[in-house]
Design an enzyme around this catalytic site. Structure first.
Site, PDB file in Angstrom:
ATOM      1  N   SER A 124       0.781  -1.575   0.005  1.00 38.16           N
ATOM      2  CA  SER A 124      -0.178   0.604   0.121  1.00 38.16           C
ATOM      3  C   SER A 124       0.501   1.667   0.045  1.00 38.16           C
ATOM      4  CB  SER A 124      -0.576  -0.201   1.025  1.00 38.16           C
ATOM      5  OG  SER A 124      -1.843   1.127   1.137  1.00 38.16           O
ATOM      6  N   TYR A 149      -2.319  -0.488  10.640  1.00 38.69           N
ATOM      7  CA  TYR A 149      -1.688  -0.771   9.383  1.00 38.69           C
ATOM      8  C   TYR A 149      -1.338  -0.640   8.581  1.00 38.69           C
ATOM      9  CZ  TYR A 149      -3.402  -1.474   4.763  1.00 38.69           C
ATOM     10  OH  TYR A 149      -3.657  -1.845   3.469  1.00 38.69           O
ATOM     11  N   LYS A 153       1.854  -3.450   6.967  1.00 35.18           N
ATOM     12  CA  LYS A 153       1.994  -3.261   5.557  1.00 35.18           C
ATOM     13  C   LYS A 153       3.825  -3.572   5.096  1.00 35.18           C
ATOM     14  CE  LYS A 153      -2.496  -3.680   3.129  1.00 35.18           C
ATOM     15  NZ  LYS A 153      -1.851  -5.364   3.084  1.00 35.18           N
TER      16      LYS A 153
HETATM   17  P1  NAD Z   1     -11.542  -7.339   1.364  1.00 31.75           P
HETATM   18  O1  NAD Z   1     -11.267  -6.744   2.794  1.00 31.75           O
HETATM   19  O2  NAD Z   1     -12.445  -6.586   0.616  1.00 31.75           O
HETATM   20  O3  NAD Z   1     -10.828  -8.354   0.704  1.00 31.75           O
HETATM   21  C1  NAD Z   1      -9.778  -9.115   2.126  1.00 31.75           C
HETATM   22  C2  NAD Z   1     -10.405 -10.542   2.002  1.00 31.75           C
HETATM   23  O4  NAD Z   1      -9.641 -11.301   2.705  1.00 31.75           O
HETATM   24  C3  NAD Z   1     -11.941 -10.398   2.725  1.00 31.75           C
HETATM   25  O5  NAD Z   1     -12.131 -11.252   1.848  1.00 31.75           O
HETATM   26  C4  NAD Z   1     -11.111 -11.079   3.795  1.00 31.75           C
HETATM   27  O6  NAD Z   1     -12.744 -12.186   3.983  1.00 31.75           O
HETATM   28  C5  NAD Z   1     -10.270 -12.163   4.044  1.00 31.75           C
HETATM   29  N1  NAD Z   1      -9.088 -12.478   4.765  1.00 31.75           N
HETATM   30  C6  NAD Z   1      -8.883 -11.283   5.869  1.00 31.75           C
HETATM   31  N2  NAD Z   1      -8.811 -12.019   6.866  1.00 31.75           N
HETATM   32  C7  NAD Z   1      -7.863 -13.028   6.416  1.00 31.75           C
HETATM   33  C8  NAD Z   1      -7.566 -14.231   6.874  1.00 31.75           C
HETATM   34  N3  NAD Z   1      -6.694 -14.177   8.108  1.00 31.75           N
HETATM   35  N4  NAD Z   1      -7.596 -15.733   6.096  1.00 31.75           N
HETATM   36  C9  NAD Z   1      -8.320 -15.605   4.821  1.00 31.75           C
HETATM   37  N5  NAD Z   1      -9.120 -14.707   4.561  1.00 31.75           N
HETATM   38  C10 NAD Z   1      -8.286 -13.515   5.046  1.00 31.75           C
HETATM   39  O7  NAD Z   1     -10.144  -6.131   1.426  1.00 31.75           O
HETATM   40  P2  NAD Z   1      -9.444  -5.255  -0.179  1.00 31.75           P
HETATM   41  O8  NAD Z   1      -9.425  -4.274  -0.357  1.00 31.75           O
HETATM   42  O9  NAD Z   1      -9.911  -6.642  -1.655  1.00 31.75           O
HETATM   43  O10 NAD Z   1      -8.333  -5.961   0.005  1.00 31.75           O
HETATM   44  C11 NAD Z   1      -6.612  -6.743  -0.964  1.00 31.75           C
HETATM   45  C12 NAD Z   1      -5.813  -6.667  -0.258  1.00 31.75           C
HETATM   46  O11 NAD Z   1      -5.372  -5.400  -0.604  1.00 31.75           O
HETATM   47  C13 NAD Z   1      -5.931  -6.808   1.692  1.00 31.75           C
HETATM   48  O12 NAD Z   1      -4.481  -7.018   1.581  1.00 31.75           O
HETATM   49  C14 NAD Z   1      -5.682  -5.077   1.309  1.00 31.75           C
HETATM   50  O13 NAD Z   1      -4.786  -4.416   2.833  1.00 31.75           O
HETATM   51  C15 NAD Z   1      -4.064  -4.299   0.308  1.00 31.75           C
HETATM   52  N6  NAD Z   1      -5.289  -2.287  -0.048  1.00 31.75           N
HETATM   53  C16 NAD Z   1      -6.047  -2.728  -0.309  1.00 31.75           C
HETATM   54  C17 NAD Z   1      -6.471  -0.773  -0.518  1.00 31.75           C
HETATM   55  C18 NAD Z   1      -7.769  -0.408  -0.713  1.00 31.75           C
HETATM   56  O14 NAD Z   1      -7.893   0.509  -0.931  1.00 31.75           O
HETATM   57  N7  NAD Z   1      -8.833  -1.106  -0.873  1.00 31.75           N
HETATM   58  C19 NAD Z   1      -5.116  -0.105  -0.382  1.00 31.75           C
HETATM   59  C20 NAD Z   1      -4.184  -1.156  -0.771  1.00 31.75           C
HETATM   60  C21 NAD Z   1      -3.636  -2.265  -0.039  1.00 31.75           C
HETATM   61  C1  WQD Z   2      -9.926   9.563   0.436  1.00 33.28           C
HETATM   62  C2  WQD Z   2     -10.146  11.292   0.183  1.00 33.28           C
HETATM   63  C3  WQD Z   2      -9.953  11.878   2.954  1.00 33.28           C
HETATM   64  C4  WQD Z   2     -13.943   9.811   3.623  1.00 33.28           C
HETATM   65  C5  WQD Z   2      -6.739   5.040   2.655  1.00 33.28           C
HETATM   66  C6  WQD Z   2      -5.900   4.107   3.640  1.00 33.28           C
HETATM   67  C7  WQD Z   2      -4.906   3.352   2.807  1.00 33.28           C
HETATM   68  C8  WQD Z   2      -5.640   2.841   1.357  1.00 33.28           C
HETATM   69  C9  WQD Z   2      -6.344   2.897   0.844  1.00 33.28           C
HETATM   70  C10 WQD Z   2      -5.532   0.138   2.567  1.00 33.28           C
HETATM   71  C11 WQD Z   2      -8.973  11.669   2.071  1.00 33.28           C
HETATM   72  C12 WQD Z   2     -11.454  12.347   1.929  1.00 33.28           C
HETATM   73  C13 WQD Z   2     -13.059  10.582   2.858  1.00 33.28           C
HETATM   74  C14 WQD Z   2     -14.687  10.456   3.343  1.00 33.28           C
HETATM   75  C15 WQD Z   2     -13.759  12.638   2.748  1.00 33.28           C
HETATM   76  N1  WQD Z   2      -6.420   1.529   2.228  1.00 33.28           N
HETATM   77  N2  WQD Z   2     -13.189  11.682   2.780  1.00 33.28           N
HETATM   78  N3  WQD Z   2     -15.077  11.808   3.397  1.00 33.28           N
HETATM   79  O1  WQD Z   2      -7.622   7.905   3.370  1.00 33.28           O
HETATM   80  O2  WQD Z   2      -6.069   8.064   0.874  1.00 33.28           O
HETATM   81  O3  WQD Z   2      -6.611   5.370   2.206  1.00 33.28           O
HETATM   82  O4  WQD Z   2      -7.767   3.670   1.548  1.00 33.28           O
HETATM   83  O5  WQD Z   2      -3.920  -0.211   2.076  1.00 33.28           O
HETATM   84  O6  WQD Z   2      -3.967   2.578   3.420  1.00 33.28           O
HETATM   85  O7  WQD Z   2      -5.587   4.922   4.225  1.00 33.28           O
HETATM   86  O8  WQD Z   2      -8.592   6.724   1.648  1.00 33.28           O
HETATM   87  O9  WQD Z   2     -11.243   6.889   0.600  1.00 33.28           O
HETATM   88  O10 WQD Z   2     -10.667   6.533   3.167  1.00 33.28           O
HETATM   89  O11 WQD Z   2      -9.559   8.787   1.958  1.00 33.28           O
HETATM   90  O12 WQD Z   2     -13.783  13.514   3.247  1.00 33.28           O
HETATM   91  O13 WQD Z   2     -15.736   9.920   4.209  1.00 33.28           O
HETATM   92  O14 WQD Z   2     -11.559  11.677   0.986  1.00 33.28           O
HETATM   93  O15 WQD Z   2      -9.997  13.005   3.899  1.00 33.28           O
HETATM   94  O16 WQD Z   2      -8.670  13.323   1.224  1.00 33.28           O
HETATM   95  P1  WQD Z   2      -7.229   7.113   1.875  1.00 33.28           P
HETATM   96  P2  WQD Z   2     -10.047   7.309   1.786  1.00 33.28           P
END
Ligand code: NAD
Ligand code: WQD
Length: 338
Positions: A124, A149, A153
């Site tokens: 991330s 979190y 990562k």
């Molecule tokens: P999500 O929660 O939709 O998907 C994660 C999945 O993993 C879920 O289906 C959950 O049931 C499963 N899970 C959680 N813990 C588990 C475990 N211990 N064993 C087996 N399954 C488990 O999340 P996502 O948005 O699809 O994110 C997927 C990956 O990408 C995550 O590692 C997240 O940290 C990373 N990521 C997401 C974002 C984002 O904004 N969505 C941004 C950067 C990184």
């Molecule tokens: C985006 C922008 C908020 C909600 C997060 C995690 C990051 C990654 C991606 C896992 C910001 C603003 C948001 C709302 C708002 N996840 N906002 N009102 O914070 O960039 O990243 O998700 O890896 O680790 O930190 O994404 O969508 O939460 O926010 O004004 O109700 O929208 O302040 O500027 P963010 P976000």
């Protein structure tokens, strides 16, 4: 190749299962269903026209993992499984370290035991903390993530670097996602947060759908063009296509690959809300509130390295992101889970 997708029932994992199946790979999904509905795998199969085996289990269960790796003759693993709610990680840090860091260690140990050494990891942009310069390139100093979190990562990235140094035969990609949004064009899979969404796009979509009264804009006093937070939103289909490109790169190059997956474009909160209103034809009322603790003003990617090494760059527009999200949320399947 035969590929195991951990977290394959989740938002990004389900899109990865689909794209890999459509590319002709054999795909097995493993998920403990802690944050996804059981029927997602069936919906992926309906889109791809190919059966998708879902193993219900926990990524921390080394014996289960090793059994699946051997029985399914897995050749590579995409590791999405984990917890990702920043706010919850502050109040429940041990749950996050156990699941994210413990899960990654258990997975790597099971992979080593089964002689499977190709791994694509969901990292991330949060590992950059408050980026020292913009746009953010991979050689940007890693900052101090502002929450457990983000630290989980960063720890996993360091574990994978140590693993690669100890055994250069591993082929590892650490993919640093910026802000994934959007959904597959079918409207059958998408982001499905339970309860009140923490992230901007699903919240905006629920306001447009009338499920939430109005959007809270967390601060309009940032040093940005319109005073609201700026982020690099990337369509989830572009994101998972980047994973496919990373896998092809690993097949040709052993060692450790680290790339950003972003568009290289920044978009503000107000710009996203206005675009969504225009694309959906629905109003997105908002009210300005205080800044959210831990937020940075602006963060967007320098995507040049992924372009150079993987021959990949994001193709889809912000309008595509909003249109595909709206189809998913308004189409009934992606309604707000309580
Ligand atoms: P999500 O929660 O939709 O998907 C994660 C999945 O993993 C879920 O289906 C959950 O049931 C499963 N899970 C959680 N813990 C588990 C475990 N211990 N064993 C087996 N399954 C488990 O999340 P996502 O948005 O699809 O994110 C997927 C990956 O990408 C995550 O590692 C997240 O940290 C990373 N990521 C997401 C974002 C984002 O904004 N969505 C941004 C950067 C990184
Ligand atoms: C985006 C922008 C908020 C909600 C997060 C995690 C990051 C990654 C991606 C896992 C910001 C603003 C948001 C709302 C708002 N996840 N906002 N009102 O914070 O960039 O990243 O998700 O890896 O680790 O930190 O994404 O969508 O939460 O926010 O004004 O109700 O929208 O302040 O500027 P963010 P976000």
């Amino acid at each position: 190749m035969n590929i195991l997708i951990t977290g394959g029932n989740g938002y990004i994992g389900s899109h990865a299962c689909l794209v890999l199946q459509q590319a002709g790979h054999g795909v097995v999904s493993l998920d403990n269903l802690s944050n996804s509905r059981a029927d997602v795998a069936e919906r992926v199969a309906r889109i791809s026209g190919r059966p998708l085996r879902l193993v219900e289990g926990d990524v921390r269960d080394r014996e289960l993992l090793e059994r699946v790796l051997r029985q399914e003759k897995i050749e590579a693993v995409f590791h999405f499984a984990g917890l990702k709610a920043v706010g919850e990680s502050v109040s429940r840090p041990l749950r996050y370290y156990d699941c994210n860091v413990g899960g990654a260690v258990a997975l790597c140990r099971a992979m080593a035991a089964a002689a499977v050494k190709v791994l694509v990891f969901s990292s991330s942009a949060t590992v950059y903390g408050e980026p020292a310069r913009m746009p953010v390139a991979e050689d940007c100093p890693l900052g101090e993530p502002t929450n457990p979190y983000g630290r989980s990562k960063l720890m996993i990235e360091q574990i994978l670097a140590d693993l690669s140094r100890a055994d250069p035969s591993w082929r590892i990609a650490r993919l640093r996602y910026f802000n994934p949004v959007g959904a597959h064009e079918s409207g059958l899979i998408g982001e499905d947060p339970s309860g009140e969404p923490a992230n901007l796009m699903p919240y905006v979509a629920q306001v447009a759908a009338g499920k939430r009264e109005s959007l809270q804009v967390f601060g309009t006093d940032y040093p940005t063009a319109d005073g609201t937070g700026v982020r690099d939103y990337i369509h989830v289909m572009d994101l998972v296509e980047g994973h496919l490109a990373a896998l092809e790169y690993l097949r040709r190059h052993p060692g450790l690959l680290t790339v950003n997956l972003g568009t290289g474009r920044g978009l503000s909160v107000l710009e996203m809300a206005e675009t969504f209103a225009r694309v959906s034809g629905r109003p997105v009322p908002y009210r300005v509130t205080a800044r959210r603790p831990g937020d940075v003003a602006a963060c967007w990617a320098d995507p040049a390295l992924a372009q150079r090494l993987l021959g990949w760059r994001a193709q889809r527009s912000v309008e595509d992101m909003c249109r595909d999200t709206w189809r998913w949320v308004s189409g009934g399947v992606g309604g707000a889970r309580e």
